[in-house]
Write a protein that holds these residues in place. Structure first.
Motif, short mmCIF file in Angstrom:
data_model
loop_
_atom_site.label_atom_id
_atom_site.label_comp_id
_atom_site.label_asym_id
_atom_site.label_seq_id
_atom_site.Cartn_x
_atom_site.Cartn_y
_atom_site.Cartn_z
N ILE A 132 6.04 2.64 10.11
CA ILE A 132 5.64 3.62 9.11
C ILE A 132 6.86 3.88 8.21
O ILE A 132 7.97 4.05 8.71
CB ILE A 132 5.19 4.96 9.76
N ARG A 133 6.61 3.85 6.91
CA ARG A 133 7.69 4.07 5.95
C ARG A 133 7.25 5.14 4.96
O ARG A 133 6.07 5.36 4.76
CB ARG A 133 8.00 2.78 5.19
N GLN A 134 8.23 5.76 4.33
CA GLN A 134 7.92 6.71 3.25
C GLN A 134 8.30 6.06 1.93
O GLN A 134 9.40 5.54 1.81
CB GLN A 134 8.70 8.01 3.42
N ILE A 135 7.38 6.09 0.98
CA ILE A 135 7.68 5.49 -0.32
C ILE A 135 7.42 6.50 -1.43
O ILE A 135 6.94 7.60 -1.17
CB ILE A 135 6.86 4.20 -0.53
N VAL A 140 4.19 9.29 -0.57
CA VAL A 140 3.19 8.41 0.03
C VAL A 140 3.82 7.79 1.29
O VAL A 140 5.01 7.54 1.33
CB VAL A 140 2.77 7.30 -0.96
N PHE A 141 2.98 7.58 2.31
CA PHE A 141 3.42 6.86 3.51
C PHE A 141 2.79 5.47 3.49
O PHE A 141 1.70 5.28 2.94
CB PHE A 141 2.95 7.59 4.77
N SER A 142 3.46 4.53 4.12
CA SER A 142 2.92 3.18 4.18
C SER A 142 3.02 2.67 5.62
O SER A 142 4.01 2.91 6.31
CB SER A 142 3.70 2.31 3.20
N LYS A 143 1.95 2.01 6.05
CA LYS A 143 1.99 1.35 7.36
C LYS A 143 2.09 -0.15 7.11
O LYS A 143 1.33 -0.69 6.30
CB LYS A 143 0.73 1.67 8.15
N MET A 144 3.03 -0.78 7.79
CA MET A 144 3.31 -2.17 7.48
C MET A 144 3.37 -3.02 8.75
O MET A 144 3.83 -2.55 9.79
CB MET A 144 4.68 -2.21 6.78
N ASP B 122 10.56 3.05 -5.96
CA ASP B 122 9.14 2.99 -5.61
C ASP B 122 8.95 2.71 -4.12
O ASP B 122 8.55 3.57 -3.36
CB ASP B 122 8.38 1.98 -6.49
N ILE B 221 3.48 -7.21 5.58
CA ILE B 221 2.12 -7.02 5.08
C ILE B 221 1.81 -5.52 5.06
O ILE B 221 1.99 -4.84 6.07
CB ILE B 221 1.10 -7.74 6.00
N GLU B 223 -0.45 -2.63 5.53
CA GLU B 223 -1.74 -2.38 6.19
C GLU B 223 -2.49 -1.28 5.46
O GLU B 223 -3.67 -1.39 5.22
CB GLU B 223 -1.52 -1.98 7.64
N GLU B 224 -1.78 -0.20 5.18
CA GLU B 224 -2.41 0.88 4.42
C GLU B 224 -1.37 1.82 3.85
O GLU B 224 -0.26 1.92 4.36
CB GLU B 224 -3.38 1.68 5.31
N TYR B 225 -1.76 2.47 2.77
CA TYR B 225 -1.00 3.59 2.23
C TYR B 225 -1.77 4.86 2.57
O TYR B 225 -3.00 4.85 2.57
CB TYR B 225 -0.91 3.50 0.69
N PHE B 226 -1.08 5.92 2.85
CA PHE B 226 -1.77 7.20 3.04
C PHE B 226 -0.89 8.35 2.57
O PHE B 226 0.33 8.21 2.48
CB PHE B 226 -2.23 7.40 4.49
N PRO B 228 0.93 11.98 2.83
CA PRO B 228 1.59 12.60 3.98
C PRO B 228 0.62 13.51 4.74
O PRO B 228 -0.19 14.19 4.10
CB PRO B 228 2.70 13.44 3.35
#
Lengths: 324, 259
Positions: A132-135, A140-144, B122, B221, B223-226, B228
């Motif tokens: 999990i990262r913060q962008i 926004v959070f991102s799961k990668m 970004d 890759i 997987e998803e953005y969400f 907070p």
């Protein structure tokens, strides 16, 4: 069953907090998925902190050589690449610090292991690591996930994991290793550390900090906020953009690359709350944030929030203090 | 000194409510304004300062579509001599793949120094520069806040944590990732950008640079953005500024701060 390898970050004979945070998270993952936790220290002769690391690891590999006393990307990369080729750890954790940012991307290319940087959480799903990262400045959070590999490298954002005060002690055995004989030339040579944070104002001792960020708009407004700080009996401080623009010297700066502060009240004017800044105010008693942007990340950690023009609030404060 | 500088155009997201798009893997970008990444702006300024002092050329490169040429023209207006845009087409990029593409193009160029920003505002990876260094076989350093060239070497400052800097000597050619605050980027006028329109701007397609299909695969890759997760967050103080000021002074008193 695989191995999680934690690269120990230390400076001037002391382990950096990020190391304990990574060891804690790695320990949790190892417990849940029956992996082995190995810490690797690249350090000078007889580093005093090895026991501290061993208490938190199943094994410690210690490359003991005075050439490793200070961080060197060239040497670290070579030594770690050799170790990774030999032991193929499932996940290698490195701090997302200045040094980690210099090491991890080059190590990733050298080993061929995919890299995810600046992660705030690490999961293992169906045997695959995900992060999990913060962008977008934390909005926004991102799961990668990663391309398939037998090993992965993850850099961890400082402050993401909070180890408990008392730990279940492990008793990791320490294996000392010598440096490989055919080391590359060190293309970057350490000369010295200098303290860029010293000055005539000490923001770390104040009960009240009136702190200003990018939102103050221009240099001319700094003086007005300084007067407000003084009138309130507090001390002026600031976030990074204010120092970057040369509006205030570095010793006013709160955050990862500046100072950590612990005032009773932290009044944040026009500070959006980049994580590097927030890391510097975890010790503050009460945080009051004034910002025009209601989605500014600082409101997620502040105790009180005001969505308004900071100058209007500053003027109203001055006015009330005059009356009082 | 011949310098290559890698830049990125990014959406401005301060004081904007961001929304996730329908794919769930990106944000809605239609209504956003775009700017040069702040870190890159400092890196451009640094390269121009060095050129003015030591002579040589500055080449600015980006991987992006036609709209991204804005940031190249802006860099040309600041004093860069020529620009290269690498058109990625439909490729899905990550930091690793961008560094692959940049390395392939840069290895055919002459240079003494390659500069990037520490990270982009970004997606925050902070990996492209140092990956690029490793692929080009260059000495490198991240988070650089000072640079002084001395022949085939340079003295650099690296910003560490807690107000500490590290001073080092580095051999050239090298790649440095530049931290904000290293200089004061110059102002760029519309007129300046228009004038810079005459400078050389080359476009190359990623399929023409000689990378194989295997080398054009990303390593990570999305997987998803969400958004907070909801937290309790701050207790909001409402009302006009004088009410707010009163409330703030009351809180200070409660917390034992005498004003």
């Amino acid at each position: 069953m695989g191995e999680i390898l934690v690269v120990v970050e230390h400076r001037q004979g002391e382990v950096r907090d990020i190391t304990f945070e990574m060891l804690f998270k790695a320990g949790e993952l190892c417990k849940e998925f029956s992996h082995t936790l190995t810490a690797v220290v690249l350090g000078g002769k007889e580093e005093q902190f090895i026991d501290e690391v061993a208490k938190r690891s199943d094994n410690v590999i210690y490359y003991e050589d005075d050439r490793l006393k200070n961080f060197s990307a060239d040497l670290y990369k070579e030594v770690l690449n050799g170790l990774i080729e030999e032991t193929r750890p499932f996940i290698t954790l490195i701090g997302h610090s200045s040094w980690g940012m210099d090491l991890a991307p080059s190590l990733s290319i050298k080993t061929g292991y995919p890299l995810a940087t600046d992660c705030v959480d690490i999961l293992i799903e169906d045997g695959h690591p995900k992060v999990i990262r913060q962008i977008y400045s934390g909005k926004v959070f991102s799961k990668m996930s990663f391309k398939e590999s037998d090993g992965y490298i993850v850099t961890v954002r400082p402050g993401s994991f909070q180890p408990p005060e008392t730990i279940e002690e492990k008793n990791g055995g320490v294996i000392k290793k010598d440096l490989p004989g055919d080391l590359p030339e060190m293309r970057k040579k350490f000369i010295e550390f200098i303290d860029s944070g010293a000055g005539d104002v000490d923001i770390t001792q104040a009960d009240l900090l009136v702190s200003v960020g990018r939102g103050i708009g221009e240099a001319e407004n700094v003086q007005a906020m300084k007067e407000l700080a003084e009138r309130m009996g507090g001390v002026l401080a600031c976030s990074r953009p204010v120092v970057d623009k040369n509006w205030l010297p570095k010793y006013y700066q709160v955050g990862t690359s500046g100072k950590s502060v612990k005032p009773k009240v932290y009044l944040a004017f026009g500070i959006s709350g980049a994580f590097q800044h927030l890391a510097g105010i975890t010790g503050a008693g009460t945080v009051i944030a004034i910002n025009k942007d209601k989605k500014a990340p600082i409101f997620r950690v502040a105790d009180y929030g005001v969505v308004d023009d900071l100058f209007k609030v500053a003027d109203a404060l001055k006015e009330q203090l005059k009356e009082g | 000194m011949d310098i290559i500088i890698c830049v990125k155009r990014i959406p401005m997201t301060q004081e904007v409510d961001l929304e996730i798009d329908d794919s769930g893997k990106d944000i809605k970008k239609d209504a956003l304004a775009y700017v040069v990444n702040d870190w890159d702006n400092y890196a451009i300024e640094e390269s121009v300062i060095l050129k003015e002092k030591l002579g040589g050329t500055v080449t600015v490169i980006t991987v992006g579509d036609e709209d991204d040429e804005d940031v190249l023209r802006r860099a040309l207006a600041m004093g860069a001599d020529k620009a290269i845009r690498i058109e990625p087409g439909e490729l899905e990029l990550d930091g690793f793949l961008i560094s692959n593409i940049l390395a392939q193009v840069i290895k055919g160029l002459e240079y003494d120094l390659v500069l990037t920003g520490v990270q982009a505002d970004d997606d925050n990876f902070g990996m492209v520069g140092i990956m690029l260094a490793e692929k080009l076989g260059l000495a490198h350093s991240a988070v650089v806040t000072g640079f002084e060239a001395e022949g085939s070497e340079a003295t650099i400052n690296v910003e560490l944590e807690g107000g500490l800097d590290e001073v080092s000597k580095i051999k050239l050619p090298a790649l440095l990732s530049i931290q904000t605050g290293i200089n004061e980027p110059r102002y760029v006028s519309i007129m300046g950008i228009r004038k810079a329109g005459k400078k050389e701007l080359n476009v190359v397609k990623v399929e023409d640079i000689g990378l194989s299909d295997e080398e054009l695969v990303r390593q990570t890759i999305i997987e998803e953005y969400f958004l907070p997760p909801e937290t309790e967050g701050a207790e909001m103080i409402e009302g006009d500024p004088s009410n707010v000021a009163e409330a703030i002074l009351r809180i200070l008193k409660e917390k034992g701060v005498s004003v």
